[in-house]
Scaffold this active site. Sequence first.
Site, PDB file in Angstrom:
ATOM      1  N   TYR A   1      28.601  35.378  45.252  1.00 51.40           N
ATOM      2  CA  TYR A   1      29.127  36.407  44.828  1.00 51.40           C
ATOM      3  C   TYR A   1      30.606  35.269  44.868  1.00 51.40           C
ATOM      4  CZ  TYR A   1      32.595  40.033  44.210  1.00 51.40           C
ATOM      5  OH  TYR A   1      33.549  40.275  43.212  1.00 51.40           O
TER       6      TYR A   1
ATOM      7  N   SER B   1      37.697  37.727  40.737  1.00 49.96           N
ATOM      8  CA  SER B   1      37.852  37.865  41.635  1.00 49.96           C
ATOM      9  C   SER B   1      38.146  37.108  42.259  1.00 49.96           C
ATOM     10  CB  SER B   1      36.425  38.353  42.251  1.00 49.96           C
ATOM     11  OG  SER B   1      37.412  38.316  44.095  1.00 49.96           O
TER      12      SER B   1
END
Length: 728
Positions: free
Chosen positions: A609, A596
């Site tokens: 995350y 990501s």
Amino acid sequence: MKSTDFRHVNYLWDDNAANQLDAVERLRYRSNILGVDQRITNTGGGNTSSKIRMTDPLSGEEVDVLWVKGSGGDLRTSTRANFASLYMDKFLSLENIYNKADVKGVKTEIEDSMVDTYRHATFGLNPATGSIDTPLHGLIPFRHVDHMHPISAIAIAASKDQEGLTQEVFGGEVGWVHWQRPGFDLGLVMREELRKNPNLKGLIMGQHGLINWADDDKACYELTLSLIERAALYIEQHDKGENTFGGQKYESLNEKTRNEILIKLLPVLRGKVSQTNRFIGTVQVTENVLQFVNSVDAPRLAEIGTSCPDHFLRTKIKPLYVDWDPQAESVESLLQKLESGLVQYRSDYASYYEACKHPNSPAMRDPNPTVILIPGLGLIAWGKNKSESRVTAEFYSLAIEVMRSSEAISEYQGLPRQEAFDIEYWLLEEAKLKRMPPEKEMARNAVVVIGAGSGIGKATAHRIAKEGAHVICADLSESTAQETADELIKMYGLGIGVAGTGISGCGPAIGLGVDITNRESIKRLLESVILAYGGVDNIIITAGIFVPPDKQGYIPDDKWALTYAINVTGPYLVADEAKRIWQAQVLKTSLVITTSANGAVAKQGSVAYDTSKAAANHMVRELAIELAPLVRVNGLAPATVVEGSSMFPRERVTSSLSKYNIEFDESESTESLRGKLALFYAQRTLTKSPITLADQAEIAYLLSSSKFSKTTGQIISVDGGLHEAFLR
Ligand SMILES: [Zn+2]
């Protein structure tokens, strides 16, 4: 015979269905109900025809038109479009051209060149082209002709005393012609037989099959069935029972042991047969296959090879039979025997090529076997895709039935080597191969997409399927994985070939459940892939999780652990389990892990995350080193893909829209709200365009493809250009 008298074929003619159809559709109908029964003909094999009175669009007069199954069709699945149509008078006049040639007869230049002339006789602008079998239909002076490859008829045709057996079984109703490669001359040979004996209803074609005719289409269908039934009955009366194939030498393994061995064996074997071209496998374990591979006579009969040219083209000159005792010997000894068996096979193949080649023969093709027979285990077939390998498995299974039947009534004979070579390396076959479109980028690959049930994973599954990949759609939710697989099968079709035991009978895509936080679950997934396709190529992991913190910004410990388990440990476990298979296979491949943009950008409220994705980024580099040189490992780093994303449920979208003061209406659809948010996010990027699932899927595909064959250990951002996420 009454319709209920048939025990060895399925009688399917239904007047209610047939009588509603026009003459061409009746031919299509007859073809479909013949092709559906493998005892009548094999997939893609045989052809049918009808000579139909039609109005000539050029003259308005009634003319005879030969409708005949065209090149490359399959009877079971044929539609009207698979039939060529030729003016009968024009077709018959081609005989003058043939006769004028100085040198004519089987395998002459004029015979091969006749195939191209059939197109000049086309009636009604029909684009379907006639096959090499067209003269078999055109030159026989009956309105309807069926040419089939029935097991029972080939069994007679492949027996040592085939001519005498034909007489004994059919008592003169059916004649016999010796083996001859199909073409114009074979049509003339058959017509001559009929001139000599006008009462003939059909012919056994030496080493090949059956052809028969009638002036009524239903009568032709019933004749085909009754001739096959008669041959099958005769064979049944001579069945050798327990002494079939000289009796049993080895015993079969139980399913659990068999699968355990196959899981170890298949990747190694796939790697060894795929050194020139990568292959997809099909495992066939039926009672008839086991009876053959376990038998005393299997080595002798396997060496003879198949007979019917249709079977032969897929199964090659012979299979590789490995003499291994499943009860007394180890898997290691099987692997050694396979290794030396393959060396011997390739050398035999090269000798066969050298001994039979002509000055103008095409270069030697892949010398690896397409069929491997192992006592206790069954049959393993290889092909360029799932459909082809299923066809190969089907054809050898049918050849086993032919051998069983032939050995019951006589002694089985294969196609003579030179004749086999002249089919395999026929210049017309070579021309057909050259006309085929180039293979797609991901053809011959079995690609696992983990996370294929939704979002980027689903889009990636679609993208790589378009490039010819076999796609294993895996997801925590087995049902959504299956949905994606079903969509792909609907788009690309199941293919042809009726074979494959258990999961190996699958099509170009399958859907499976997997929990990547659980090593056992990953192991089971990859084992299923091996049994389905024979090995594992690329893996693309798009599965991931974002657990939003609560209003105070707090992430509970279990959610922190889950984030790491899915985003970091999961891909590692997948790589670790796949590593064993890749190393056994020794074929170059790739792993793509979705990370990501957050792996590089620090942000408020997503510490679990973001740090998990940073760890995943570095894991890409670590794995690239660990898995080199076999496996390239790269990362795909998306940012804010809102479209169709399960990470953006409606509540998250509406709360974000409110947060950014973007106007919206509660009655709007979720996708429309996602569109608004995507446009807002786009404005924060350098390229100012919304980021779509297709953008991500494209890079997942490219990183897996040969286009990135020199790139490993890299993270490619697909974020529209976020300067904060630039890697340094
Ligand atoms: Zn044929």
